[in-house]
Design a protein around this motif. Structure first.
Motif, short mmCIF file in Angstrom:
data_model
loop_
_atom_site.label_atom_id
_atom_site.label_comp_id
_atom_site.label_asym_id
_atom_site.label_seq_id
_atom_site.Cartn_x
_atom_site.Cartn_y
_atom_site.Cartn_z
N THR A 29 1.09 -1.10 0.09
CA THR A 29 -0.04 -0.12 -0.08
C THR A 29 0.84 1.31 -0.13
O THR A 29 1.98 1.09 0.23
CB THR A 29 -1.09 -0.11 1.23
OG1 THR A 29 -0.10 -0.24 2.49
CG2 THR A 29 -1.99 -1.07 1.07
N PRO A 30 0.57 2.39 -0.40
CA PRO A 30 1.29 3.40 -0.79
C PRO A 30 2.25 3.95 0.52
O PRO A 30 3.23 4.73 0.03
CB PRO A 30 0.31 4.75 -0.96
CG PRO A 30 -0.99 3.90 -1.52
CD PRO A 30 -1.28 2.52 -0.80
N ASN A 31 1.94 3.82 1.62
CA ASN A 31 2.67 3.98 2.78
C ASN A 31 3.36 2.73 3.44
O ASN A 31 3.64 2.66 4.78
CB ASN A 31 2.23 5.10 3.73
CG ASN A 31 2.39 6.49 2.99
OD1 ASN A 31 3.27 6.92 2.87
ND2 ASN A 31 1.03 6.94 2.86
N THR A 32 3.13 1.57 2.69
CA THR A 32 3.73 0.42 3.23
C THR A 32 3.06 -0.13 4.64
O THR A 32 3.51 -0.73 5.27
CB THR A 32 5.26 0.11 3.23
OG1 THR A 32 5.95 1.07 2.36
CG2 THR A 32 5.79 -1.10 3.35
N GLU A 33 1.72 0.37 4.64
CA GLU A 33 0.96 0.04 5.88
C GLU A 33 0.76 -1.68 5.88
O GLU A 33 0.88 -2.31 6.75
CB GLU A 33 -0.37 0.64 6.03
CG GLU A 33 -0.54 2.08 6.09
CD GLU A 33 -0.51 2.93 4.44
OE1 GLU A 33 -0.26 2.00 3.50
OE2 GLU A 33 -0.92 4.15 4.49
N TYR A 34 0.41 -1.99 4.88
CA TYR A 34 0.31 -3.44 4.43
C TYR A 34 1.24 -3.97 3.28
O TYR A 34 1.31 -3.12 2.29
CB TYR A 34 -1.08 -3.80 4.35
CG TYR A 34 -2.21 -3.64 5.61
CD1 TYR A 34 -2.01 -4.52 6.53
CD2 TYR A 34 -2.86 -2.37 5.55
CE1 TYR A 34 -2.71 -4.42 7.61
CE2 TYR A 34 -3.52 -2.35 6.64
CZ TYR A 34 -3.69 -3.25 7.56
OH TYR A 34 -4.39 -3.07 8.74
N VAL A 35 1.58 -5.24 3.18
CA VAL A 35 2.26 -5.86 2.13
C VAL A 35 0.84 -6.94 1.76
O VAL A 35 0.43 -7.71 2.45
CB VAL A 35 3.32 -6.68 2.62
CG1 VAL A 35 3.84 -7.58 1.23
CG2 VAL A 35 4.35 -5.93 3.33
N ILE A 36 0.54 -6.86 0.40
CA ILE A 36 -0.75 -7.41 -0.08
C ILE A 36 -0.35 -8.79 -0.74
O ILE A 36 0.90 -8.87 -1.22
CB ILE A 36 -1.28 -6.63 -1.12
CG1 ILE A 36 -1.57 -5.39 -0.44
CG2 ILE A 36 -2.55 -7.46 -1.71
CD1 ILE A 36 -2.42 -4.33 -1.76
N MET A 37 -0.82 -9.87 -0.32
CA MET A 37 -0.76 -11.06 -0.60
C MET A 37 -2.00 -11.65 -1.25
O MET A 37 -2.97 -11.60 -0.66
CB MET A 37 -0.13 -12.19 0.52
CG MET A 37 0.15 -13.41 0.02
SD MET A 37 0.41 -14.46 1.48
CE MET A 37 -1.18 -15.70 1.15
N GLY A 38 -1.91 -12.24 -2.59
CA GLY A 38 -3.21 -12.72 -2.96
C GLY A 38 -2.81 -14.49 -3.32
O GLY A 38 -1.70 -14.52 -4.08
N THR A 39 -3.58 -15.11 -3.20
CA THR A 39 -3.43 -16.60 -3.37
C THR A 39 -3.73 -16.91 -4.82
O THR A 39 -4.19 -16.03 -5.46
CB THR A 39 -4.83 -17.39 -2.85
OG1 THR A 39 -5.13 -17.16 -1.37
CG2 THR A 39 -4.74 -18.95 -2.92
N GLN A 40 -2.78 -18.05 -5.10
CA GLN A 40 -3.09 -18.41 -6.63
C GLN A 40 -4.04 -19.55 -6.55
O GLN A 40 -5.23 -19.64 -6.64
CB GLN A 40 -1.91 -18.64 -7.30
CG GLN A 40 -2.12 -19.10 -8.61
CD GLN A 40 -1.43 -18.49 -9.85
OE1 GLN A 40 -0.12 -18.85 -9.95
NE2 GLN A 40 -1.87 -17.60 -10.41
#
Lengths: 668, 668
Positions: B199-210
């Motif tokens: 997210t733009p201030n690195t609040e979260y690291v996004i992970m999506g399943t495959q």
């Protein structure tokens, strides 16, 4: 065998479209290189536009020359391969010259996930397990000195050998597929260094110990160093037809605990001989923590150490005549037997030498005394004469020490920290100067000792260890290129934290003056030595010769599976899977097993197109494979956990690569 | 504590000389670069000599330009760093631009012997063990999408995150020392792909399943796919101060088993939103071995898949309001709760898309439908309006599917196999075309759908997957450089057997026409995605801040040992060693233990000079360390075998490097 699936009409159309679009081999798919037919640059000066680019980037005229000497456009192939050890990466790095691009990092002693080496494939695990030590699984190493196989003293491009210094091992890499085929472990010593060097027709791969230990991996208190600790020079017999070292046909020559350092094989005039220097004739045993001099001081007290001169043909004859003792399965020619056989001599050499390098004609041996500013040149004729004349004294172990003046041919003062020497095609030698951070170019004077002289010194950045010139340790060096294998990079590259890469500098030696033309940051290992071979000597396969190939035996695999013959066979709680991989599916797509099953899983890549490799990883089980076109590989594991696990192709092989997957369903 | 050794007079002299010669820091030892003061090239045309070099090597005028654009002389630093995933090498590769030299290969999920990562150092083993799966030691991975940390949507050069697709893991790399600090494992899914994106201030690291699986690593028969199998989008909370992901502050959003593919984070106009596409809305379950369509066909039946649109701020609020269910310790916002919270929507997207990429202004999302010749551009304003207007239908799981025409802003036909899109500073977008083996440059049309148009297509060699432009996925792309991450090399490089490198091509996008200016063979992994950051944004340490540093906690180590305070402490059969390393000795030099002892061994590199790293290997025990200046590290092992083992510094650190050794004496 599974029933083949029946396509529905709409699916047929879809699949056909996909296959047409992406299933074709990449050679067909590849557009013709845009610049293939473009005219070469016109004669005369370069266009002003090129000049503007150079100026904008601050390039000097020398930089411009260097750029043009090294830049290798898309699709143009490098002229030479350099095989560089990876040091404590435990591998072997292949670099193209003059572009200085890393072409491959061959996994040898350490697992490599991208290559699927040591991550579950039974074939690679078996090779790695050959190198285990007394039941301890060893999965790392410290590679130092690669040796390309030779025919008549010239590289033949068939095999490359590489040592592991930490565990006294030697590995065989087949240059048809650039993969490791065998690891052998010396059963008597713990550490090697003067390894690997081959005899002129690769009869033997030479291995010299570094740190002395009691033979047979035994324990002995350090106080018994002189009595119990020993080194060996092992002659590993290589069988070219099978591509294997034959330990049962190999033998060792016992040597004193002098910490043998680098070795080289004789050739032509010195054929049958070999040379290893040594750095601890003091037999220092350290103990800084007990108030004793540390090794660095203890080892450096004497002004002269000993060049070990051995005759492997005499040693071989003595071993065949039953003069060897078998220790842990290895035939060892004890020192006395070696001396009696005329197989082992010493000669004084200046202070803590590093390289012992034989000139292309085989007549001279160049020893670089790293704590002495000279290189010392020995003559094989003088050595033979001194032996014939018995001009020697005995060392403490009864080895004949030849008279230094009787065997020394010439000395040249080069500078601080000479380490290692290579040769060119014009009668020059090149020696690395570690403390000067320079390459010294000097003239070989042939029979005339006075004609040996320093020509030029080129600064390098920084702390050069070994160097390698094109075919520079063969009977016919090529000249042209030399690579300085610098140990420190310091300020040469954009910073990457406290662990810096090495700096491999390409030097143009074709002209009167040496010129650095490229700096390669090497951040995947620490090369110690390298050999550079003309690229056209290698004839690698681009796919395996037959679909269903076992790369270890280099023969068809008994587990090869054809399309349509995939199956899962259960026998009690043993499950055996025969799978195929092809763009873009794995068959079967469901593997249904039970927790506790013992799983054996064979996968055959049935592709025949170049570059159509399929990778394979299985979630939760730590497995990674790379299955090249035609290869059959096997994994084995126990289904210790139940659950639903995805397996899939990890190599982006086609537009439907992400769809090339399956589920392993493990019932509780 | 040991008594310090007393130098004999002669030894003092010798040591002093050695220290003077080689103990100095390498900055001092380094000669000034010869070309530092040389004048830049003169104006006008290049000299004829340069032209002759170019002609001799067959370089075209374009090649000459390319050489001059990329050649980076000794000591000149690259302008950009590229962080590329290593694919199934399980690591992260740092490449300098424009020279395209590999600066570092950061070990993440797989051990790396040269870096001493995963070969016995307790610190690295603990990081790796965080990623084990149900007791199975996992030492490999499949890295796909690195994400540099961002501040206000721009790279800030502090951290880089990288996923492991095979085991649904995320790792944190600290860019002060370019080392891996943490691995987190999603406790509910087996595989990820749309990972990592911040997210733009690195609040979260996004992970999506495959690949969808039953949540919680559970077993469920494939026949229950629709009922039991699920994906998640996990928002890993990142704490910048500690440099750690906080699993307890992270949460997942449950999503249907549609095989989510790539994701991107919204920014500026779309801040708070995120986007993941999907490729298996068919919910195909494979089974080619049972006569069913294989995944490649089953997954490709529908003309439209679903773009997943999520609002992480709404989801976060719902989780904080207690709407989440905790599964295996992770808070999961179930689909219904997510829909109720206004946190999850779908929108149709053309056939099996790969990339979902947000434009620099955050207003548009570009979806590349890999089995469709178009890119489809969605507008965040239109998405918001469609949501407000409730222009949707429900999917089988009750998720709102927004009306395609209501959210679609534009479409551009680019060619075959569009995969992934990046941006420049002049309003252009660049999309990789896998089947065409080309890069498409096209114009972003802003509010006017008709203004979006294809500008140019550049052939690449071959089969491009992702591409990366300089800062090309931030709020302010730089333009200038673009790298085509080609999956196949085929005939581009000197052959190295059946396993070929990838081909990363540097493209100059500064002019009107795109030009390929460099081909980099990449034979140490298979990059999927990369990010390119301006080099001056990074401020790496060149030595650790303090001697006795623990690189994992990034704080002084409690096991730090000073010179003179080395010791061996025995407590029953537990032996603890406190060792120092400095050019050129290890203290102690004798480690005397007994078979069966449990050994804990701390080593502090007490150097403070840049590049003064010491390596450490121990024969017979499979240990390899890299101890950078100031670092303290620890190994632990049981002395399972008696014998005499050498340990030594594996990094050629000084002229007396070979003497930097000791013996571990294991009494029977």
């Amino acid at each position: 065998m599974f029933r083949r699936f029946v396509y529905l009409t709409t699916v047929v159309v879809l699949i056909a479209a996909i296959v047409a679009a992406c299933g074709r081999s990449k050679e067909e798919a590849a557009p013709a290189p845009a610049k293939a037919d473009a005219a070469a640059a016109p004669a005369g000066n370069l266009p002003a536009a090129a000049m503007q680019i150079a100026q904008a980037r601050g390039l000097t005229p020398d930089d411009i020359d260097a750029a043009l000497k090294t830049y290798t456009p898309s699709g143009k192939l490098d002229e030479y391969y350099m095989f560089a050890s990876g040091g404590h990466s435990g591998n072997l790095i292949v670099i193209g010259i003059p572009s200085m691009r890393i072409l491959k990092n061959i996994a040898v002693y350490t697992p490599e996930s991208w290559q699927g080496y040591g991550y579950g494939s039974v074939e690679s695990e078996e090779v790695l397990d050959e190198g285990n030590v007394k039941g301890v699984k060893i999965r790392t190493g410290d590679t130092h000195h690669p040796a390309l196989s030779e025919t008549n003293g010239d590289y033949d491009g068939q095999y490359v050998f590489i040592n592991d210094k930490t565990n006294a091992r030697v590995a065989v890499v087949d240059l048809r597929d650039f993969e490791t085929k065998q690891i052998v472990k010396d059963p008597n010593v713990i550490s090697n260094h003067g390894t690997t060097f081959v005899t002129p027709n690769t009869e033997y791969v030479i291995m010299g110990t570094q740190y002395a230990t009691p033979l047979g991996w035994a324990y002995a208190p350090i106080e018994l160093y002189k009595e119990k600790y020993r080194g060996v020079i092992t002659l590993w017999k290589f069988d070219r037809a099978s591509g294997r070292i034959k330990p049962e046909e190999s033998f060792s020559i016992e040597v004193p605990p002098y910490w043998q350092d680098l070795c080289d094989s004789g050739k032509l005039a010195s054929d049958g001989w070999g040379f290893c220097n040594s750095i601890n004739t003091e037999m220092a045993t350290g103990g800084v923590e007990e108030g004793k001099p540390p090794f660095e001081a203890g080892v450096s007290q004497r002004d002269m150490d000993y060049l070990h001169i051995f005759n492997w043909k005499n040693a071989e004859a003595a071993v065949k005549a039953g003069k060897a003792e078998t220790i842990n399965g290895m035939r060892v020619l004890r020192m006395k037997a070696a001396v009696d056989a005329g197989a082992l001599y010493l000669a004084p050499e200046p202070k803590s030498p590093h390289g012992a390098d034989v000139t292309p004609d085989g007549k001279y041996i160049v020893v670089a005394g790293k704590l002495d500013p000279h290189v010392t040149i020995y003559s094989i004729d003088k050595i033979k004469k001194a032996i014939a004349d018995k001009k020697w004294e005995a060392d403490p172990f009864g080895l004949p020490v030849l008279n230094f003046d009787a065997v020394k041919h010439a000395q040249v003062e080069l500078g601080l920290g000479p380490l290692h020497t290579q040769f060119d095609d014009k009668g020059f030698a090149y020696t690395s100067l570690f403390l000067d951070s320079a390459v010294a170019k000097w003239k070989l004077g042939g029979d005339d000792p006075a004609a040996y002289q320093l020509i030029e010194k080129l600064p390098v950045q920084y702390n050069i260890g070994h160097l390698a010139s094109a075919e520079g340790d063969t009977v016919s060096p090529d000249g042209k290129y030399l690579v300085a294998i610098n140990k420190w990079a310091v300020d040469r590259f954009a910073p990457v934290g406290p662990l810096l890469p090495q700096n491999l500098q390409l030097i143009d030696i074709s002209g009167d003056k040496m010129k650095v033309v490229y700096d390669l940051p090497l951040g995947i290992g620490e090369p110690h030595y390298a050999q550079i071979i003309k690229a056209d000597k290698l004839k690698p396969w681009n796919v395996y010769p037959k679909v269903g190939w076992d790369p270890i035996t280099q023969a068809p695999s008994k587990f090869a599976t054809k399309a349509g013959e995939e199956k899962v066979v259960r026998n009690g709680n043993n499950v055996e899977i025969f799978m195929t991989a092809v763009r873009s599916h794995l068959t079967p797509e469901h593997v249904k097993i039970k927790k506790g099953d013992h799983v054996t899983w064979h996968i055959t890549n049935i592709e025949t197109a170049i570059d159509a490799t399929h990778g394979f990883q299985l979630g939760g089980y730590g497995i990674s494979l790379s299955i090249e076109p035609g290869e059959t590989t096997t994994i084995k594991f126990d289904a210790v956990n139940d659950g639903t696990y995805a397996y899939y192709c990890t190599e982006f092989c086609s537009a439907l690569h992400l769809e090339m997957m399956g589920y392993m369903l493990v019932e509780p």
